[in-house]
Design an enzyme around this catalytic site. Structure first.
Site, PDB file in Angstrom:
ATOM      1  N   SER A 239       0.836  -1.200   0.000  1.00 41.57           N
ATOM      2  CA  SER A 239       0.000   0.000   0.000  1.00 41.57           C
ATOM      3  C   SER A 239       0.874   1.255   0.000  1.00 41.57           C
ATOM      4  CB  SER A 239      -0.955  -0.034   1.200  1.00 41.57           C
ATOM      5  OG  SER A 239      -2.012   0.885   1.041  1.00 41.57           O
ATOM      6  N   ASP A 467      -9.409  -7.215  -4.412  1.00 44.14           N
ATOM      7  CA  ASP A 467      -8.733  -5.983  -4.008  1.00 44.14           C
ATOM      8  C   ASP A 467      -9.561  -4.761  -4.378  1.00 44.14           C
ATOM      9  OD1 ASP A 467      -6.708  -4.087  -3.330  1.00 44.14           O
ATOM     10  OD2 ASP A 467      -5.171  -5.533  -3.912  1.00 44.14           O
ATOM     11  N   HIS A 514      -7.242  -6.212  -0.241  1.00 42.52           N
ATOM     12  CA  HIS A 514      -6.129  -5.265  -0.300  1.00 42.52           C
ATOM     13  C   HIS A 514      -4.932  -5.739   0.520  1.00 42.52           C
ATOM     14  CE1 HIS A 514      -3.920  -1.547  -0.449  1.00 42.52           C
ATOM     15  NE2 HIS A 514      -4.119  -1.272   0.816  1.00 42.52           N
TER      16      HIS A 514
END
Length: 539
Positions: A239, A467, A514
């Site tokens: 991320s 995701d 994610h």
């Protein structure tokens, strides 16, 4: 608090009768409609009850103890080392600065697991602070070192926004199985249990402000590398950590063997984010991070993705994202995908624009803070066993309530909706193609005649099957990187083409969202081991 008391604190935490957010959530799911109405509008979102939340706030578990508890779930490591040089005391009404305490009794002795109890051992596990230059600058480090063999490769792992290295607890054991590798996980400066110096941006120019915010993190990483005397390494970032990994590769070339980006933020381009001083996009998928239930994510396959695409190879196709990215690139169409996205609440946009982080709300909430955090943790960790979910909730809250520092960089780097103000798609093709000195060092003080261009590095982009991050950006980045390689080698010699290491590929982790490293940790670890062994073979 010493390392011994940190260990004891975690044992106390496990013995508490406090109801976990996950247990609270499951109990609420069995409530009648009348009971739900009595709890109010947000009763189903903030799953931790008022009483349980107050009890956790009152218990005030230190971050060191919470981290220790999470790491105790690492296989074959029942008593992980946990230094207490930061996060050893609960925050007071005046928030802790997470300042470094260099006292010897705050250090943690390494823990060794022998081959008798560890089938992949012997290994040595370390927890320590690495002091950097300047006032109150140090990085929290957790590492796993294989014993009785040569150490030839290094893996460095960077977490996402507001998180900490403890979130990789499902990966440390699996990734440290690869012979010849040492695994490091770092808390970003101003996050986790790293020190938290005041975050300030002095530049007035928009682009310089973005660069200054990025430099806050990547300069610290480079300083850590020098302190650790590591020449080259493989860098994994999740991320925001993935965004910073790209920024590091561009600013400090010549030190990466491979770049692995796990659901990185900031790749796609959004017209609001790149054109407005303080953009206010009307829609985003960011809200899925707070509303998506991971129990559903990890148990159900995405029916829209054909089974042949759910493999870990270059032939992956996620909702036709690859062809979509290619068509947009060829046509010059920079519009965002047409799939509908959930709008950001206006109050969230206002707070973002004012650079008020979500963790500020947790700190201001006092006794309601744990209840607010449970709205995220009960969904984020709903697929895990209750005791692990509870440990991660405690860990998350112990970090969120610390003094604000690196978290304030987010508004300079991302616009509301998690689109980058300086999108990586505009610059990721430069990874592995920067100018370096002939000896591999940086070129800032080296004459042009003594410089050469990097011969490329492999870039791997990983996304979860479910995701919320836009994988079309990943395929667009793959295409940009491979096109740059083709351009760079067009007039290259046969020897230069042979030595070029540049490549890019996108991979999909099945039944993951994610947080691919946690949702689909078994497949993630397997893919990572393959990528690490590939680095070893290239040596």
């Amino acid at each position: 608090m010493t390392a011994t008391t940190a260990n004891g604190g975690s044992d106390d935490t496990r013995m508490r009768t406090q109801q976990s957010p996950l247990a609270s959530k499951r109990a609420r799911e069995s409530n009648t409609p009348a009971e739900e109405n009595r709890k109010g509008k947000f009763g189903g979102f903030f799953t931790l009850g008022y009483k349980e939340g107050f009890n956790q706030w009152w218990a005030n578990i230190p971050a060191a103890a919470a981290e220790h508890t999470v790491l105790s779930y690492i296989p074959y490591l029942r008593k992980p080392p946990t230094h207490t040089q930061t996060g050893s005391a609960p925050p007071s009404t005046n928030a802790s600065t997470m300042s470094l305490d260099p006292s010897m009794d705050k250090e943690a002795a390494p823990v060794k697991t022998s081959s008798f109890v560890d089938p992949y051992g012997p290994r040595q596990w370390n927890s320590q602070m690495v002091k950097l230059g300047g006032k109150n600058r140090a990085l929290n480090e957790f590492s796993v070192e294989r014993l009785d063999e040569a150490h030839e490769q290094n893996l460095v792992m960077l977490h996402g926004y507001g998180a900490g290295l403890g979130f990789f607890y499902k990966n440390f054991e699996g990734l440290s199985r690869v012979p010849g590798w040492t695994v490091y996980a770092l808390d970003l400066l101003g996050m986790g249990r790293s020190s938290r110096p005041p975050f300030r941006v002095h530049a007035k120019d928009r682009q310089k402000s973005i660069s200054e915010a990025e430099d806050w993190f990547v300069d610290a990483l480079e300083e850590w590398r020098v302190k650790r005397n590591i020449d080259r390494f493989t860098l994994l970032g999740h991320s925001l950590g993935g965004y910073m990994a790209v920024a590091y590769a561009l600013k400090y070339p010549g030190h990466l063997n491979k770049l692995i980006l796990a659901s990185p933020v900031g790749i796609p381009e959004d017209p609001y984010a790149v054109n407005a001083a303080m953009p206010d996009p009307s829609d985003s998928t960011l809200t899925n991070e707070f509303s998506q239930d991971q129990e559903a994510t990890t148990e159900h396959s995405n029916s829209k993705i054909p089974d042949p695409a759910k493999t870990t190879g270059d032939n992956n196709n996620f909702l036709n994202a690859r062809s979509t990215a290619q068509k947009q690139d060829l046509s010059g169409d920079d519009t965002t995908p047409s799939a509908p996205r959930k709008p950001l609440p206006k109050w969230l946009t206002y707070l973002w624009d004012a650079n008020i982080s979500p963790f500020s709300l947790v700190r201001w909430a006092g006794p309601l803070g744990p209840r607010f955090v449970s709205g995220w943790t009960s969904r984020r960790f709903s697929h895990l066993p209750p005791d692990e979910a509870q440990a991660l909730h405690n860990y998350a809250y112990s970090l969120f309530k610390q003094r604000g520092s690196g978290e304030y960089a987010l508004a300079y780097i991302l616009a509301p909706g998690a689109f980058a103000r300086s999108p990586l798609i505009r610059r990721i093709h430069g990874v592995g193609r920067q100018m370096i000195a002939t000896n591999g060092s940086a070129t800032s003080s080296v004459a042009l005649a003594q410089q050469r261009r990097e011969n490329g590095i492999p870039v791997v982009l990983m996304y979860g099957e479910n995701d919320w991050m836009d994988i079309a950006g990943g395929y667009a980045a793959e295409q940009k990187i491979n096109e740059e390689k083709e351009r760079a080698l067009k007039s290259a010699s046969a020897e230069e083409k042979k030595n070029d290491r540049g490549s890019a590929k996108c991979l999909i982790i099945k039944k993951a969202g994610h947080h691919v490293y946690l949702d689909g940790f078994e497949e993630f670890n397997e893919v990572m081991r393959e990528e690490m062994m590939d680095v070893s073979k290239r040596r």
